[in-house]
Design an enzyme around this catalytic site. Structure first.
Site, PDB file in Angstrom:
ATOM      1  N   LYS A  79      23.343  51.562  49.421  1.00 58.50           N
ATOM      2  CA  LYS A  79      23.293  50.138  49.075  1.00 58.50           C
ATOM      3  C   LYS A  79      24.693  49.565  49.243  1.00 58.50           C
ATOM      4  CE  LYS A  79      21.786  47.211  45.182  1.00 58.50           C
ATOM      5  NZ  LYS A  79      21.194  47.285  43.816  1.00 58.50           N
ATOM      6  N   SER A 154      16.840  44.934  43.410  1.00 57.02           N
ATOM      7  CA  SER A 154      17.759  44.413  44.395  1.00 57.02           C
ATOM      8  C   SER A 154      18.086  45.422  45.501  1.00 57.02           C
ATOM      9  CB  SER A 154      19.060  43.991  43.694  1.00 57.02           C
ATOM     10  OG  SER A 154      19.671  45.118  43.094  1.00 57.02           O
ATOM     11  N   SER A 178      16.408  47.789  39.641  1.00 58.23           N
ATOM     12  CA  SER A 178      16.647  47.622  41.078  1.00 58.23           C
ATOM     13  C   SER A 178      16.492  48.857  41.954  1.00 58.23           C
ATOM     14  CB  SER A 178      18.037  47.037  41.310  1.00 58.23           C
ATOM     15  OG  SER A 178      17.983  45.664  41.075  1.00 58.23           O
TER      16      SER A 178
HETATM   17  N1  GLN Z   1      15.863  42.223  38.616  1.00 58.07           N
HETATM   18  C1  GLN Z   1      16.924  42.445  37.687  1.00 58.07           C
HETATM   19  C2  GLN Z   1      17.941  41.340  37.836  1.00 58.07           C
HETATM   20  O1  GLN Z   1      17.699  40.474  38.589  1.00 58.07           O
HETATM   21  C3  GLN Z   1      17.539  43.790  37.899  1.00 58.07           C
HETATM   22  C4  GLN Z   1      18.574  43.862  38.949  1.00 58.07           C
HETATM   23  C5  GLN Z   1      19.194  45.229  39.061  1.00 58.07           C
HETATM   24  O2  GLN Z   1      18.676  46.210  38.542  1.00 58.07           O
HETATM   25  N2  GLN Z   1      20.340  45.287  39.731  1.00 58.07           N
HETATM   26  O3  GLN Z   1      18.951  41.327  37.211  1.00 58.07           O
END
Ligand code: GLN
Length: 495
Positions: A79, A154, A178
């Protein structure tokens, strides 16, 4: 053997046995990425020359009789919020578009010491803020199962790359889901380790009390092998735990005899689509059939997990992202010449996207005098209550089961105008982060439209061994993880 379909474990053993070279594997992967990425937009950067160089080194080590590491010759995608020395890290943000880090993240050092070959960096939501991968400054990633759908976020690029057979293994980061959400949306395995298990040195910080790095793979066994490589104390990250790191692959006995699985029935109701509910119920039955016992549990504070998460993560993000000021890292606005303050503000205005700005503003607000007690402190108190719910549950059960997401992957653009709706999709994933617990998502079915559905298991703190064992036993009893987008001939990626 189709190299692109092979697991990380198989690739490594084929290389060790001399049936295929690391250079051949790497070449096949680079070709696959080149043909698939136009449709997917899963990669921000691919460094084929660096990868082939490393592959040659692995082949030379084998030829010389040097023992090979547990991920020898395995291509890995990272990532794009993890640092590799000399390779751009953008966090899918304009503010870091040209940032080249001068050092390696600890996970990168560990992967490479194990023989893994980093092929590139994957697209993600900007600074990992999102659940759909639509918040990237470089455009959304598309779901390999249906190009008009979100891949989840994400870490959507990492999940899509693994699902589309671009790489057998990718790393993601999970602050509130994410790794697990995109794994569910793309039909792959995603593991978020316990807080403190894996070093975050070299991971761009989003919310430091929640962030963890973990693997996305096509099998639980690959996730187990990778966790053993990544895990362990790191002097560069004071939040890493001194817990011993077991051989997680050795824990995969295939048996769930005597395992008690907690089922929070009252929590898994509202907003859960029927098809997700049905797949969840069927997965529980599969585990019961394999010898596990289902135990009803109560998580009375779980319904507050989303508001608590969005208070805590925005507060921490507002502080962590203060460092992007046009002075120390990345982009600086050319428009501002008159004052330092104007330079800061223009740089941040031009460099950050709308979701990141929303969170910085919200986080600054909840930390400001007068609101701190009402919002931030209250959120921390409820976080403690939530953690207690899990402590109590884990006195009676070994793992807790939930859906990963309340719906199958939705259409690109479907929720972008309604952030609250988007945040509610995190209901089943954020509590693992708030409580620090490990969680895994495994494929457990497909919707009537052929879209993947994920099954989530959460474990006791630092008990990834039991978590992986149950997930692996489930995988052995089912065939969902063997399906590839586009059918057995391979993914059809052109729209
Ligand atoms: N969907 C969550 C957010 O928008 C988690 C994001 C993540 O785990 N980086 O913050």
């Amino acid at each position: 053997m189709n190299l692109l379909d092979a697991s990380a474990t198989t690739i490594r053993s084929e290389i060790v046995a001399g049936r295929v070279s690391a250079v051949d594997v790497c070449g096949a992967v680079l070709e696959r990425i080149a043909s698939a990425n136009t449709a997917l937009n899963a990669f921000n950067l691919v460094d084929g020359d660096r990868a082939l160089d490393r592959a040659r080194q692995i082949d030379a080590q084998r030829a010389a009789g040097t023992p090979l590491g547990p991920l020898a010759g395995v291509p890995v995608a990272l990532k794009d919020n993890m640092d590799v020395r000399g390779m751009r890290t953008t966090a899918s943000s304009r503010i870091l578009e040209h940032f080249v880090p001068p050092y390696d993240a600890t996970v990168v050092r560990r992967l490479e010491a194990a023989g893994a070959i980093i092929v590139g960096k994957t697209n993600c939501d900007e600074f990992a803020m999102g659940s759909s991968n639509e918040n990237s400054a470089f455009g959304p990633v598309r779901n390999p199962w249906a190009l008009d759908r979100i891949p989840g976020g994400s870490s959507g690029g990492s999940a899509a790359a693994v699902a589309a057979r671009c790489v057998p293994l990718a790393l993601g980061s999970d602050t509130g889901g994410s790794i697990r959400q995109p794994a569910a949306c793309c039909g792959v395995v995603g593991l978020k380790p316990s807080y403190g298990r894996v070093s975050r040195y070299g991971l761009l910080a989003f919310a430091s009390s929640l962030d963890q790095i973990g693997p996305l793979t096509r099998s639980v066994a690959d996730a187990a092998v990778t966790l053993s490589v990544l895990a362990g104390a790191d002097p560069c990250d004071a939040t890493t735990a001194n817990e011993p790191v077991p051989d997680f692959a050795a824990a995969l006995t295939g048996s769930v005899q005597g395992i008690r699985i907690g089922v929070p029935r009252a929590f898994v109701t509202e907003g859960v689509e029927d098809q997700v509910r049905a797949a969840y119920d069927a997965a529980l039955e599969t585990l019961r059939g394999a010898g596990a016992t289902l135990v009803d549990i109560d998580l009375p504070h779980a319904k507050y997990a989303v508001p608590v998460y969005y208070l805590v993560c925005t507060a921490e993000a507002s502080s962590n992202l203060a460092r992007y000021d046009g002075v120390k890292y990345g982009y600086r606005s050319a428009a501002a010449r008159d004052s330092l303050k104007e330079m800061y503000s223009r740089t941040r205005d031009e460099g950050f996207g709308p979701e990141v700005k929303r969170r910085i503003m919200l986080g600054t607000y909840v930390l400001s005098a007068g609101y701190y007690d009402a919002f931030y402190l209250k959120a921390l108190q409820v976080r403690t209550l939530l953690r207690r719910d899990y402590d109590q549950a884990f006195e009676r059960v070994d793992v807790v089961a939930m859906p990963t997401t309340p719906t199958p992957p939705f259409r690109l653009g479907e929720k972008t105008s309604d952030p609250l709706q988007m945040y509610l999709g995190d209901i089943f994933t954020v509590s693992a982060n708030l409580a620090g617990l490990p969680g895994i998502s495994v494929p457990c079915g497909f919707s009537s439209e052929g879209l993947p559905i994920g099954f989530q298991l959460m474990g006791r703190m630092f008990d990834e061994a039991t978590l992986l064992r149950v997930a692996d036993a489930y995988e052995r009893a089912t065939a969902w993880h063997t399906r590839a987008p586009g059918g057995p001939e391979g993914p059809a990626l052109r729209p």
